[in-house]
Structure formats: C-alpha cells, structure tokens
Design an enzyme around this catalytic site. Structure first.
Site, short mmCIF file in Angstrom:
data_model
loop_
_atom_site.label_atom_id
_atom_site.label_comp_id
_atom_site.label_asym_id
_atom_site.label_seq_id
_atom_site.Cartn_x
_atom_site.Cartn_y
_atom_site.Cartn_z
N CYS A 123 -10.27 -3.81 -3.76
CA CYS A 123 -11.00 -4.18 -4.98
C CYS A 123 -11.64 -5.55 -4.86
O CYS A 123 -12.69 -5.79 -5.42
CB CYS A 123 -10.06 -4.11 -6.18
N GLU A 154 -6.60 -3.94 -13.93
CA GLU A 154 -7.12 -4.59 -12.72
C GLU A 154 -8.12 -3.62 -12.14
O GLU A 154 -7.74 -2.55 -11.66
CB GLU A 154 -5.94 -4.88 -11.78
N LYS A 158 2.93 6.41 -12.18
CA LYS A 158 2.18 7.52 -11.57
C LYS A 158 1.45 7.01 -10.33
O LYS A 158 0.52 6.21 -10.43
CB LYS A 158 1.13 8.06 -12.56
N GLU A 168 -19.86 -0.96 -6.48
CA GLU A 168 -18.70 -1.08 -5.60
C GLU A 168 -18.70 0.12 -4.65
O GLU A 168 -18.48 1.25 -5.08
CB GLU A 168 -17.44 -1.09 -6.46
P1 NDP Z 1 -9.49 5.98 -10.20
O1 NDP Z 1 -9.72 4.80 -11.04
O2 NDP Z 1 -10.00 7.30 -10.66
O3 NDP Z 1 -7.93 6.16 -9.92
C1 NDP Z 1 -6.94 5.17 -9.99
C2 NDP Z 1 -5.67 5.74 -10.59
O4 NDP Z 1 -5.90 6.17 -11.93
C3 NDP Z 1 -5.16 6.99 -9.88
O5 NDP Z 1 -3.74 7.03 -9.97
C4 NDP Z 1 -5.77 8.11 -10.69
O6 NDP Z 1 -5.07 9.32 -10.54
C5 NDP Z 1 -5.62 7.55 -12.08
N1 NDP Z 1 -6.56 8.08 -13.06
C6 NDP Z 1 -7.82 8.55 -12.84
N2 NDP Z 1 -8.38 8.92 -14.01
C7 NDP Z 1 -7.48 8.69 -14.98
C8 NDP Z 1 -7.48 8.85 -16.38
N3 NDP Z 1 -8.54 9.31 -17.02
N4 NDP Z 1 -6.38 8.51 -17.08
C9 NDP Z 1 -5.32 8.01 -16.44
N5 NDP Z 1 -5.25 7.84 -15.12
C10 NDP Z 1 -6.32 8.15 -14.39
O7 NDP Z 1 -10.06 5.70 -8.78
P2 NDP Z 1 -10.48 6.79 -7.68
O8 NDP Z 1 -9.29 7.03 -6.89
O9 NDP Z 1 -11.14 7.99 -8.27
O10 NDP Z 1 -11.57 5.97 -6.89
C11 NDP Z 1 -12.90 5.92 -7.40
C12 NDP Z 1 -13.49 4.55 -7.23
O11 NDP Z 1 -12.71 3.63 -7.99
C13 NDP Z 1 -13.44 3.99 -5.82
O12 NDP Z 1 -14.50 4.41 -5.06
C14 NDP Z 1 -13.48 2.53 -6.10
O13 NDP Z 1 -14.80 2.12 -6.31
C15 NDP Z 1 -12.68 2.38 -7.37
N6 NDP Z 1 -11.28 1.97 -7.13
C16 NDP Z 1 -10.92 0.69 -7.37
C17 NDP Z 1 -9.65 0.29 -7.11
C18 NDP Z 1 -9.22 -1.11 -7.33
O14 NDP Z 1 -8.23 -1.52 -6.75
N7 NDP Z 1 -9.88 -1.86 -8.19
C19 NDP Z 1 -8.65 1.19 -6.55
C20 NDP Z 1 -9.09 2.52 -6.40
C21 NDP Z 1 -10.37 2.88 -6.66
P3 NDP Z 1 -5.46 10.36 -9.37
O15 NDP Z 1 -5.24 9.62 -8.08
O16 NDP Z 1 -4.48 11.43 -9.58
O17 NDP Z 1 -6.88 10.75 -9.56
#
Ligand code: NDP
Length: 804
Positions: free
Chosen positions: A300, A266, A191, A397
């Site tokens: 990240c 991660e 996904k 973060e």
């Molecule tokens: P999320 O953790 O919400 O999203 C990452 C992925 O998980 C996306 O594909 C998202 O889908 C999916 N997802 C979200 N909620 C669920 C769930 N309950 N069950 C299964 N899959 C899920 O990150 P965000 O995009 O909302 O970003 C928010 C914050 O997260 C950022 O500001 C940052 O601080 C952190 N982040 C950290 C990352 C890293 O590399 N460590 C990467 C991205 C974000 P969808 O996109 O459809 O919402």
C-alpha cells in the site's frame, strides 16, 4: 557447467528453501475448518474453497468458506470471552501475548515458507521482514498490555472487534490488527483475505499452543460478500478495523455510518519517491528496488511515483535500467530471487490492463530483456517515463511492480507533484542535505515519510494515512486509542438537550429586565449578526434570516440563514488561512489567551445571553462563561505541550512522530452549552493549527455570533475561524460531503451523526460524532483534554536513519 564457465556468465544457481515440513502439514490437514472458541469447526454451509500457490497455479489446500451463520457464532464466542478477557489483569494479558510472540519466533521458518507458498512473495522477504516484524508486534504490544492501566487510565476496551485484512502481508496485517486489540482487552473475529488464509490458520494453532482463553481470537475464512459483509454489519461488533482498497474502505464507512461502531481504515496509496540532485544515486537505485519491487509492488505504501530532479534524471534512469536488468523474478522459495509471484491471476490481469492503459496514454514503457517464468502469475519490473502527472498510471494504485517516473526542477515543484494525489500514505525523500529533507518532510501529505530509506516499519512507529489513504494508526501509542474508549462514555444519555423550564426565568429577574432600553421604554437598536467568513461579517447568500427565540418564546434576535454557498465560501476562507498551521505554538497560545482576555471583560454580557437563550439562572450562566475561560486557558496551555515523540526503532536512527494539524475542519457545536460547547470544540482545533468552519447551536446561536467581535479584536488571523449560522443538519451535510474539508466533528442528533458519517465517505474525511449522546461539557474530563487534541491532529512519522 564448469568453474570457468561459471565465472564467464556469473549465473546464479538455484538456492531453494525446503518446503517439506510445510507440505506435510498441509497434507495432514487436507482441509481447514473455522477457528471459533479455540476449536476447529465445520462451516455451516459445508462449503470449502481452495487456496492456491500463485507461483504455479496449483491448489495448496482447502479452507472453509463461512457464511453469516458462522460469523454469528464467532461473534457470540468473542462476546462471551470479552466478559472475562476485558477484566483479565494487565500482567496476565501481557503473559499471553509474550507467549504468542515466543511461539511465533519458534515457528518463524515454518511461517516464512508457508507465507511464500500461499502469497507468492520471496522467502527472503518473509524470512527477513514479514515474520520478524510479526514477532516484534506481539512483543511490543505485550508491553502495552502490561502498562495499560498506568498509561491509559480511565480507558476501557471497546468490545468485540471485527478485523478484515488483505492478502499482501497476510500474517503481518494479522499481527497489526490482533496485537493491539487483545493487548487492550478486546476480543476479535478476524477475516483473512480469500487468496491468503493459510498463515492465519497456522496462527490459530499457535493461539492454541500459547493457551489463550477460548474465544479471545476467532478466525473465520470465506468470501468478502459473506464473511466481510456480515462482520461489517453485525450488530454485536463494536469496532471494524480494515486494511485494503479505498473503494471497499469507502463502502465500509457507508455501511457502518450511524451504527456507533468505531472504525479504522488503512487504505491505498500512490506514494512519491522524491530524489534531489545531491542524493547518492547508487543508494537511490537500491532504495527504488525496495520501494517498488519489494513484495512485487503489492504494497500500500509502495514508492510507485519516482519524482526526480531534472538535472540528474537521465543518469538515475540509466542506472535504474541497468539494475532492473539484473533483478531476478522466479520461484518465491528460491533464496536468490528478488521478485516473486503476483498473488493471483486476476491481480495479474489488472496490472496488465493498467500497463496497457499507460502505453495507450502515451507513456514510454521499459522492461528488462529477460523473460519471466511462463508458469504461474509473474510480471516483470516495469518503468514508465514520459508520464503526464494527470494520467491514470500516475494516479491509480497499480499494486504491481510498475514504477512511473516524472521530473521536477525545484523543491516547491517536487512538493506539488508529490501531493498531487488523492492518497497520503507514505513518501520517501532522498537528499544528502538533511536540512532540505527535513524541510520537505512536513510539507508532504502522508502518514509516514522516510528520509534516505523506504518501506521500513516498526511496531513503535504508528502507520496510517492522510486523506483517502484512511484514518487511524497501527502501532505506536496512538494505535492503542483505536481499541479503547473513555470509561465514562458508558454513562452517557441520549436525551435531546433541553432548555431550563421557564420558571427559572422568574427566579432570575435580571433576564427580562436587564436592557436599559427597556427601562427607558426606547425601541432596541436592531443588531442582526451576519455570518463570519474570512474575518468579515458577511450577509448570507440566501438573503434570509432566522429568528432566535428565548425560552419564553419571545424573539431574542435573528441570525443569518447560511446555505451551501456560504459553506463553500467559508471553506475557501479556511483554506486561505492555512499559514496558521505554521504559526509557532507560542504564537497560537498567545492568541488563545487573548481571546480569553477579551471574553473575560464581557462575561456579564455573555452570561446574559445564555440566560436569555437557555432559560438558565445567572449563577449557572456565569458558571458556563467561567468554564469557557478556563477551557481557553487549557488549550492555550496545551498548544505548546501536546507534542510528538521520538521513537527508537530497531535501526540506526530515529523516527520523529510529529503531531500535524489535519487541515480544514468542520465543527458542528452542541446545544447543551451554547458558548462552552462551541469553544470546547473550536479551541483545541485551532490550538493544533487547524482552521475551522463552525456551525453554532441552532437553539442558541447568539453565544457564538457574539464571539465575532472577540475574535476580531484578539489578533486571530482572518479565516482561522469561520462561523455559518443556519439550519444545522443541512449545513452539516454540506460540510460532510465537501471534498475540501479534511475532518468533521458533529455534536447533534443520532440521525445527524449517521448522515455525517455517510457523507464523509466521499473524500474519507475523519469524523467525530456523538450519536445524539450528551457529554457533560462542564466536566474537565468529558469536556476537554487529550481526547480533543488527538482528534485535532494526525501523526506523521518521519524516519531519519543515521550514518553515512
Ligand atoms: P479488497 O479491498 O477488496 O480486499 C481487502 C480485504 O477486504 C479482503 O479480506 C477482502 O476479502 C475484504 N473485502 C472485500 N470487499 C469487502 C466488503 N465489501 N466488505 C467487507 N470486506 C471486504 O482488495 P482486493 O484484494 O480486491 O485488491 C484490490 C485492490 O485493492 C488492489 O489492486 C490494491 O490496489 C488494493 N489493495 C490495497 C491494500 C492495502 O494494503 N492498502 C491491500 C490489498 C489491496 P476477500 O479477500 O475475500 O475478497
């Protein structure tokens, strides 16, 4: 503008990368379906969503918004494909992966442009960093596919893998997930993030071009609440691999608890960027640019906390401000741009909110004098000084181009500040004194440590977190184990461990009549073991004891009934013994041999205990004691042999992949073999430098409590092993929820395993549970070896570049 004027201003002219080919491709598709079984299919709901260009807020194209019915179809396709893909010869899988790598290289420019359009990151980065790393990942893992049979003998793919990726490195995260999974013979349902699905869809076309068998790779776009949730909860998915926020990682840990799904996470970070006063400050400035303004800070492992030695702080900050003044924010497709667009308006608002909070908390904000483009989602590079280490901008973060600066005076203070975070993803250390840098690197709690460089990645060098930055590694050989399991696990049984039937007692006269007191008709001298905490035998806090009954139902003795407070004391004692981690492996090996030596002289006594508690015959009991001695020898042997490796990534330098202890580990021992099971878990954990709080088998705890004296007389430093007897599930729950326990192994019931996995989510501790399935502890394949050692360490990659 004439040449003279140009020389006067030194203004950059625009250098746009053409997007016509990509625009034509988007137009041609109009809207994208789901990629299932190598076909494009309509989403069951008929719903679509728009993917936007964050640089101008305009829609690029429509993509399918899947529902759980589509996830079911994709999982079914992956399951069907798994039957053949898992049996496809290594060399054949390697050829397919090579084809993917080659196709990615051929489409490199297209993918770079598409990624910049969809995500907002600069073309300079997608062209020079993201896409080359994507190709490298497939090449590297084509190699592992080829070598799997030889290098991972006895291991099998886990099955259908659900993969959920974020928007910050859309295609790179896809590569990090898909390449190791399919190399090891798994099939996947991936996904993409809602904001950035497009390069994954182009990759789907590449899968078709490379001719991969149907159903090996399935790509399902849609909302987290639909697709993400359905994947995580799907009963036919064997593993979830997730990259994203710690909060979502935590909720995935909870929803998969007890399901038996393998999990790698991660998660977020707040990584320190440490500058010592002897560092080359001009290089440091460029390092900071790469640390926090790379990908708009949406990384990240971004070096978002600048920790600088006080005596050079002002000089460095002035240089930094001057450099920030020259950074260019703007159209991601302009080749002269340093900082592109923030991925979405809502992420931009979140950055603005946190920046306002930083100012409200009293930190000083500095931004360059120029303005960002008014159209699209842009945010200027931002520096905060006068930051308190406990303030929200120093802890949370921000995931944007925002740097917080703090100062330190001594290396010790630098380490304390660096580790003052719940995360542990990465760190960067700047000093011209390599001895100092290499001394600091092991002291930082982080999975990647870059010396005099930052944000460098390679498929050979595993990436992943410590603490709440998650667990599991992506890349390196260690990353492969996230996608395989030992083949013998398929034959494991889920029966409750039984003691032998009482008649075996009759077969062995010795059990009932060994005690001399019985022969002389004297009453036995009471010997109730207490708890073993901090090297002392201490009374349980409850003041109560539990009766231990023999197989014939007669009391054999009593053990202390430990409670929450005893566990807390034991964890504290285990932390106080943390110097054990820096004992030399030679020293730790000697102590393990010494434990074996002291156990050997009492083997008859230990065998008798097993006979009494388990109803086993003398021969069987002695076999368990002998296997325990052999196990202690094995881990004494491994102590100085299970070492890290040195990688040669494509740069002038090396990465040192170090095996580091995890910290304080909880160990909940199985019932089947009260002595062997207990030692089989405690020995590898301490061999690798961890300290342990162990809960012995409640059915037969006396084999573990008899070890107190063995430990006391074997030079084992106090607090390295702590033992708390009592009600297993209750004590395990306290350990699972304890914020200062770093890992927990649980070998008990299926219900207990679920409870442990759920409880572990509070601080994202690593867990290893058996879901109520028994392993044959006598078997050296099942009962000892690298599986145990790998679970006892975390890999830290220390990057050391060469040259001036
Ligand atoms: P999320 O953790 O919400 O999203 C990452 C992925 O998980 C996306 O594909 C998202 O889908 C999916 N997802 C979200 N909620 C669920 C769930 N309950 N069950 C299964 N899959 C899920 O990150 P965000 O995009 O909302 O970003 C928010 C914050 O997260 C950022 O500001 C940052 O601080 C952190 N982040 C950290 C990352 C890293 O590399 N460590 C990467 C991205 C974000 P969808 O996109 O459809 O919402």
């Amino acid at each position: 503008m004439n040449v003279m004027e140009l020389f006067e201003t030194m203004e950059y002219g625009p250098a746009p990368e053409a997007a016509t080919t990509v625009q034509a491709w988007l137009k041609e598709h109009e809207r994208f379906g789901l990629f299932i079984e190598n076909q494009w299919v309509e989403p069951a709901s008929g719903q679509y969503m728009e993917s936007m260009n964050p640089a101008n807020g305009k829609a690029l194209v429509q993509v399918a918004s899947a529902s759980s019915a589509d996830v079911d179809a994709a999982v079914a396709a992956a399951r069907k494909a798994f039957k053949t893909w898992s049996k496809t010869p290594d060399h054949v899988r390697a050829r397919y992966m090579y084809a993917l790598a080659r196709q990615i290289q051929k489409h490199a420019r297209f993918l770079s442009v598409l990624e910049s359009l969809d995500n907002g990151k600069s073309i300079r980065e997608t062209r020079d960093i993201d896409i080359p790393l994507v190709a490298r990942h497939f090449y590297y893992h084509a190699g592992w596919a080829q070598l799997m049979g030889r290098e991972l003998p006895g291991y099998e793919p886990v099955g259908v893998v659900g993969q959920i990726i974020p928007w910050n490195f859309p295609l790179l995260m896809l590569a990090w997930k898909i390449a190791p999974a399919i190399a090891m013979g798994n099939t996947v349902v991936l996904k993409p993030a809602r904001y950035t699905p497009l390069t994954a869809l182009k990759f789907a076309e590449i899968v078709q071009e490379a001719g991969l068998p149907e159903g090996v790779i399935n790509i399902v776009t849609g909302e987290a609440s639909q697709v993400g949730d359905a994947l995580v909860k799907h009963p036919d998915v064997n593993k979830i691999a997730f990259t994203g926020s710690t909060e979502v990682g935590r909720s995935i840990r909870r929803s998969t608890a007890g399901s038996g799904k393998k999990l790698s996470l991660e998660l977020g970070g707040k990584s320190p960027f440490i500058v010592f006063d002897d560092a080359d400050l001009d290089s440091v400035v460029e390092g900071v640019v790469d640390a926090i303004w790379f990908n708009q800070g949406q990384v990240c492992c971004a070096g978002s906390r600048l920790l600088v030695q006080e005596n050079v702080a002002e000089r460095l900050l002035n240089k930094l401000r001057a450099r920030m003044e020259k950074l260019r924010v703007g159209d991601p497709l302009d080749k002269g741009i340093d900082i592109g667009a923030i991925v979405s308006p809502s992420q931009l608002q979140e950055i603005e909110r946190l920046v306002a909070q930083g100012e409200a908390e009293g930190a000083e904000k500095w931004q360059p004098s120029w303005a960002c483009p008014s159209e699209g989602s842009f945010f200027p590079p931002t520096l905060f000084t006068n930051v308190s280490p406990a303030s929200s901008i120093a802890q949370v973060e921000i995931f944007g181009p925002v740097l917080v600066a703090m100062t330190f005076r001594t290396p010790t203070e630098a380490v304390q500040l660096a580790n003052n975070t719940r995360y542990g993803l990465a760190a960067s250390i700047w000093s011209d004194n390599i001895n100092l840098a290499l001394d600091i690197a092991p002291k930082i709690q982080a999975g990647s440590v870059w010396i005099n460089c930052t944000n460098v990645f390679d498929a050979s060098s595993g990436f992943g977190g410590y603490r709440e930055s998650g667990y599991g590694r992506e890349g390196g050989k260690e990353g492969l184990y996230e996608y395989v399991h030992p083949g013998w696990e398929a034959s494991q049984v889920s029966e409750k461990p039984q003691r032998s039937r009482p008649q075996s007692l009759a077969e062995d006269e010795e059990v009932a009549n060994t005690s001399e007191e019985a022969e002389l008709a004297l009453p036995a001298i009471d010997r109730t073991p207490k708890l073993f905490i901090g090297g002392k035998q201490v009374r349980p806090d409850s003041g109560y004891s539990l009766s231990v009954k023999g197989v014939d139902g007669k009391p054999l003795g009593e053990v202390g009934e430990g409670n929450r407070k005893d566990i807390r004391n034991a964890v504290e004692a285990a932390h106080a013994a943390s110097k054990w981690a820096s004992a030399t492996p030679h020293n730790r090996a000697q102590i393990l041999y010494y434990i074996a030596e002291n156990l050997a002289v009492r083997e008859e006594e230990f065998a008798r205990r097993i006979m009494q508690q388990m109803g086993r015959g003398r021969k069987e009991a002695l076999q368990e004691v002998h296997a325990t001695l052999s196990r202690l020898f094995s881990y004494a042997a491994w102590t100085d042999k299970f070492e890290g490796v040195i990688h040669r990534p494509p740069m002038r330098g090396v990465t040192l992949a170090m095996h580091e202890p995890i910290g304080v580990m909880g160990v909940v021992a199985p019932d089947e073999y009260p002595l062997l099971g207990f030692i089989s878990l405690v020995a590898p954990a301490i061999a690798m430098g961890n300290t342990v709080v162990a809960i012995p088998s409640p059915m037969a705890p006396l084999s573990a409590t008899d070890c107190y004296q063995i430990f006391e007389t074997s030079d084992l430093p106090v607090g390295v092993v702590n033992i708390v007897t009592g009600e297993r599930e209750g004590l395990a729950k306290v350990l699972a929820e304890h914020e200062d326990v770093d890992a927990l192994w649980y070998f008990g019931s299926a219900g207990g395993a679920k409870m442990v996995e759920e409880g572990s989510a509070s601080n994202m501790k690593r867990t290893w549970v058996n879901y109520g399935r028994q392993r044959d502890w006598l078997d050296p394949i099942q009962g000892e070896g690298e599986e145990f050692l790998r679970a006892s360490v975390q890999v830290k990659n220390i990057w050391v570049p060469y040259g001036e």
